[in-house]
Design a protein around this motif. Structure first.
Motif, PDB file in Angstrom:
ATOM      1  N   ASP A   1     -18.995   0.990   5.589  1.00  0.00           N
ATOM      2  CA  ASP A   1     -18.872   0.992   4.129  1.00  0.00           C
ATOM      3  C   ASP A   1     -18.081  -0.203   3.623  1.00  0.00           C
ATOM      4  O   ASP A   1     -18.437  -0.836   2.651  1.00  0.00           O
ATOM      5  CB  ASP A   1     -18.270   2.321   3.623  1.00  0.00           C
ATOM      6  CG  ASP A   1     -16.967   2.715   4.332  1.00  0.00           C
ATOM      7  OD1 ASP A   1     -16.472   1.946   5.186  1.00  0.00           O
ATOM      8  OD2 ASP A   1     -16.447   3.806   4.030  1.00  0.00           O
TER       9      ASP A   1
ATOM     10  N   PHE B   1      -8.123  -0.068  -4.237  1.00  0.00           N
ATOM     11  CA  PHE B   1      -8.630   1.047  -3.439  1.00  0.00           C
ATOM     12  C   PHE B   1      -9.824   1.664  -4.150  1.00  0.00           C
ATOM     13  O   PHE B   1      -9.734   2.081  -5.304  1.00  0.00           O
ATOM     14  CB  PHE B   1      -7.550   2.104  -3.183  1.00  0.00           C
ATOM     15  CG  PHE B   1      -7.932   3.018  -2.070  1.00  0.00           C
ATOM     16  CD1 PHE B   1      -7.731   2.651  -0.743  1.00  0.00           C
ATOM     17  CD2 PHE B   1      -8.551   4.235  -2.334  1.00  0.00           C
ATOM     18  CE1 PHE B   1      -8.128   3.480   0.295  1.00  0.00           C
ATOM     19  CE2 PHE B   1      -8.956   5.072  -1.294  1.00  0.00           C
ATOM     20  CZ  PHE B   1      -8.740   4.691   0.020  1.00  0.00           C
ATOM     21  N   VAL B   2     -10.957   1.701  -3.475  1.00  0.00           N
ATOM     22  CA  VAL B   2     -12.193   2.163  -4.111  1.00  0.00           C
ATOM     23  C   VAL B   2     -12.742   3.409  -3.426  1.00  0.00           C
ATOM     24  O   VAL B   2     -12.524   3.617  -2.229  1.00  0.00           O
ATOM     25  CB  VAL B   2     -13.260   1.042  -4.114  1.00  0.00           C
ATOM     26  CG1 VAL B   2     -12.858  -0.092  -5.039  1.00  0.00           C
ATOM     27  CG2 VAL B   2     -13.527   0.502  -2.707  1.00  0.00           C
TER      28      VAL B   2
ATOM     29  N   ASP C   1     -14.141   7.228   0.751  1.00  0.00           N
ATOM     30  CA  ASP C   1     -13.331   8.392   0.426  1.00  0.00           C
ATOM     31  C   ASP C   1     -11.878   8.055   0.149  1.00  0.00           C
ATOM     32  O   ASP C   1     -11.376   7.006   0.536  1.00  0.00           O
ATOM     33  CB  ASP C   1     -13.341   9.371   1.606  1.00  0.00           C
ATOM     34  CG  ASP C   1     -12.525   8.834   2.784  1.00  0.00           C
ATOM     35  OD1 ASP C   1     -12.878   7.749   3.300  1.00  0.00           O
ATOM     36  OD2 ASP C   1     -11.512   9.463   3.149  1.00  0.00           O
TER      37      ASP C   1
HETATM   38  P1  IMP Z   1     -10.327  -1.851   8.247  1.00  0.00           P
HETATM   39  O1  IMP Z   1     -10.277  -1.446   9.681  1.00  0.00           O
HETATM   40  O2  IMP Z   1      -8.964  -2.163   7.701  1.00  0.00           O
HETATM   41  O3  IMP Z   1     -11.306  -2.941   7.951  1.00  0.00           O
HETATM   42  O4  IMP Z   1     -10.716  -0.587   7.427  1.00  0.00           O
HETATM   43  C1  IMP Z   1     -11.960  -0.065   7.450  1.00  0.00           C
HETATM   44  C2  IMP Z   1     -11.911   1.386   7.045  1.00  0.00           C
HETATM   45  O5  IMP Z   1     -10.813   1.674   6.156  1.00  0.00           O
HETATM   46  C3  IMP Z   1     -13.147   1.705   6.288  1.00  0.00           C
HETATM   47  O6  IMP Z   1     -14.163   2.167   7.157  1.00  0.00           O
HETATM   48  C4  IMP Z   1     -12.674   2.752   5.327  1.00  0.00           C
HETATM   49  O7  IMP Z   1     -12.794   4.015   5.946  1.00  0.00           O
HETATM   50  C5  IMP Z   1     -11.206   2.490   5.106  1.00  0.00           C
HETATM   51  N1  IMP Z   1     -10.937   1.796   3.823  1.00  0.00           N
HETATM   52  C6  IMP Z   1     -10.454   0.558   3.640  1.00  0.00           C
HETATM   53  N2  IMP Z   1     -10.341   0.239   2.346  1.00  0.00           N
HETATM   54  C7  IMP Z   1     -10.777   1.307   1.666  1.00  0.00           C
HETATM   55  C8  IMP Z   1     -10.934   1.606   0.258  1.00  0.00           C
HETATM   56  O8  IMP Z   1     -10.655   0.806  -0.653  1.00  0.00           O
HETATM   57  N3  IMP Z   1     -11.432   2.836  -0.030  1.00  0.00           N
HETATM   58  C9  IMP Z   1     -11.768   3.751   0.911  1.00  0.00           C
HETATM   59  N4  IMP Z   1     -11.652   3.518   2.223  1.00  0.00           N
HETATM   60  C10 IMP Z   1     -11.157   2.308   2.600  1.00  0.00           C
END
Ligand code: IMP
Ligand code: MG
Length: 172
Positions: free
Chosen positions: A94, A146-147, A153
């Motif tokens: 996502d 944060f979205v 979610d």
């Molecule tokens: P990363 O490992 O930091 O790239 O984070 C990826 C995961 O963090 C995604 O698969 C989401 O589940 C969660 N995440 C990061 N930013 C957001 C946001 O703005 N809204 C919701 N979930 C987020």
């Protein structure tokens, strides 16, 4: 909550990406591999825009975040992973935030010796990146907010929203 991307903007971009993947992977053994839970809605829409035969599969990644944006311990679960050996894998999540989830998953999946592996995130927050890697494909670059919605979610809620909305700190 403020709408960042409406239903039509998302649908148009997902169709566009599906069209590109149709050309890129024509004649190739493609597996679209979604990252649970956030990618379920995206995968359902994206695969219907890819007009060549292909398979789907899922892996689970969970990062325990106390608050909204603090990355915690990342757990990868490959129990549901189909056979990807010799296949062209398109890993779909996502959002690419710090990039740690994508980086970890790409590393783990190499063990299964796919023919190729590329990454796609619907959303990308370039300001938050903490790894060398960038997504091979993305839908939209977004600011550091944060979205929720369209699979994304907050504490497992709001995934059902048709549009992507900014969750303000006073709503958390
Ligand atoms: P990363 O490992 O930091 O790239 O984070 C990826 C995961 O963090 C995604 O698969 C989401 O589940 C969660 N995440 C990061 N930013 C957001 C946001 O703005 N809204 C919701 N979930 C987020
Ligand atoms: Mg998530």
């Amino acid at each position: 909550m403020e709408t960042l991307l409406n239903e039509k903007a998302i649908a148009d971009r997902v169709s566009e990406l599906g069209g590109s993947f149709t050309e890129i992977y024509r004649g190739r053994p493609l597996t679209v591999l979604g990252v649970l839970n956030g990618s379920v809605i995206l995968v359902a829409d994206l695969i219907r825009a890819i007009n060549i035969p292909h398979q789907i599969g899922f892996v689970r990644a969970s990062s325990y975040r106390g608050e909204t944006t603090v990355a915690g311990q990342l757990t990868i679960d490959t129990d549901l992973l189909p056979d990807i050996t010799g296949r062209d894998v398109l890993l779909v999540d996502d959002i690419f935030d710090t990039g740690r989830t994508m980086a970890r998953l790409l590393g783990e999946l190499q063990r299964y010796q796919p023919a190729s592996i590329r990454s796609m995130a619907l959303l990308w927050k370039p300001a938050r990146r903490e790894v060398e890697l960038v997504p091979d494909f993305y839908g939209f670059q977004i600011p550091d907010a944060f979205v929720v919605g369209y699979g994304l979610d907050y504490n497992d809620d709001y995934r059902h929203l048709r549009q992507i909305q900014v969750l303000n700190s006073e709503e958390i």
